[in-house]
Motif scaffolding. Sequence first.
Motif, mmCIF file in Angstrom:
data_model
loop_
_atom_site.group_PDB
_atom_site.id
_atom_site.type_symbol
_atom_site.label_atom_id
_atom_site.label_comp_id
_atom_site.label_asym_id
_atom_site.label_seq_id
_atom_site.Cartn_x
_atom_site.Cartn_y
_atom_site.Cartn_z
ATOM 1 N N PHE A 79 0.846 -1.197 0.000
ATOM 2 C CA PHE A 79 0.000 0.000 0.000
ATOM 3 C C PHE A 79 0.876 1.239 0.000
ATOM 4 C CE2 PHE A 79 -2.365 -3.390 2.077
ATOM 5 C CZ PHE A 79 -3.475 -3.444 1.242
ATOM 6 N N ARG A 80 0.350 2.318 -0.589
ATOM 7 C CA ARG A 80 1.117 3.561 -0.714
ATOM 8 C C ARG A 80 0.209 4.744 -0.408
ATOM 9 N NH1 ARG A 80 4.022 4.286 -6.260
ATOM 10 N NH2 ARG A 80 5.382 2.763 -5.291
ATOM 11 N N GLU A 81 0.757 5.710 0.295
ATOM 12 C CA GLU A 81 0.075 6.972 0.608
ATOM 13 C C GLU A 81 0.990 8.126 0.232
ATOM 14 O OE1 GLU A 81 -2.584 8.495 1.638
ATOM 15 O OE2 GLU A 81 -3.788 7.127 2.823
ATOM 16 N N HIS A 82 0.390 9.248 -0.123
ATOM 17 C CA HIS A 82 1.135 10.458 -0.461
ATOM 18 C C HIS A 82 0.584 11.614 0.360
ATOM 19 C CE1 HIS A 82 2.491 8.609 -4.319
ATOM 20 N NE2 HIS A 82 1.365 7.941 -4.156
ATOM 21 N N LEU A 83 1.439 12.550 0.714
ATOM 22 C CA LEU A 83 0.987 13.780 1.343
ATOM 23 C C LEU A 83 1.980 14.885 1.066
ATOM 24 C CD1 LEU A 83 2.293 14.376 4.662
ATOM 25 C CD2 LEU A 83 1.741 11.967 4.424
ATOM 26 N N ILE A 84 1.535 16.095 1.272
ATOM 27 C CA ILE A 84 2.372 17.275 1.050
ATOM 28 C C ILE A 84 2.335 18.114 2.319
ATOM 29 C CG2 ILE A 84 2.638 19.401 -0.297
ATOM 30 C CD1 ILE A 84 1.276 17.892 -2.615
ATOM 31 N N ALA A 85 3.479 18.702 2.662
ATOM 32 C CA ALA A 85 3.566 19.626 3.793
ATOM 33 C C ALA A 85 4.404 20.826 3.356
ATOM 34 C CB ALA A 85 4.198 18.943 5.006
ATOM 35 N N HIS A 86 4.262 21.903 4.092
ATOM 36 C CA HIS A 86 5.025 23.105 3.798
ATOM 37 C C HIS A 86 6.341 23.097 4.567
ATOM 38 C CE1 HIS A 86 1.972 25.534 1.627
ATOM 39 N NE2 HIS A 86 1.178 24.643 2.192
#
Length: 155
Positions: A79-86
Amino acid sequence: MGLAMMVASEIVRAKGHPNITAKHKTTMEITKDYDLTVRGDCIIGVDADKAALDLSSKFKEALRLPGNLLYVVLESGGFREHLIAHCSRDIGATDPRRIIIRRSNFIEPATIGVYATKAAGDLDRRLINSLKSSDAVLTVRLYVLRLDDVEPVNA
């Protein structure tokens, strides 16, 4: 011209644990600690091979440029998840045990990203369930992207 340019990257590997619940709504943490109680509901990986302090100087410098973004890919159990942060000029990344990504703008020594699009509680439950085994391996790919050169799209 591309939409973003990668300026630095790191890979962190951690292990699963039967007490991983990943229910926290504002943070996500990876720790070098071996043990975990159910109270640690932001923790998604233990026995990590890196903490914030261990990240390269180049990577930490890139995290301190406010125009940059942190792109995170989490992989385990197929399984794979993606996210973005500043990124933020206030990021120190000096904690010797932990890496934390936050939805808020709170920064302490383990914080490497703020205003994240996801916290532990937002992650795909299939990924989290795969991390409930001590044999599970969590691979965390961290990319700092520079978006300064993005041109507006003509309407």
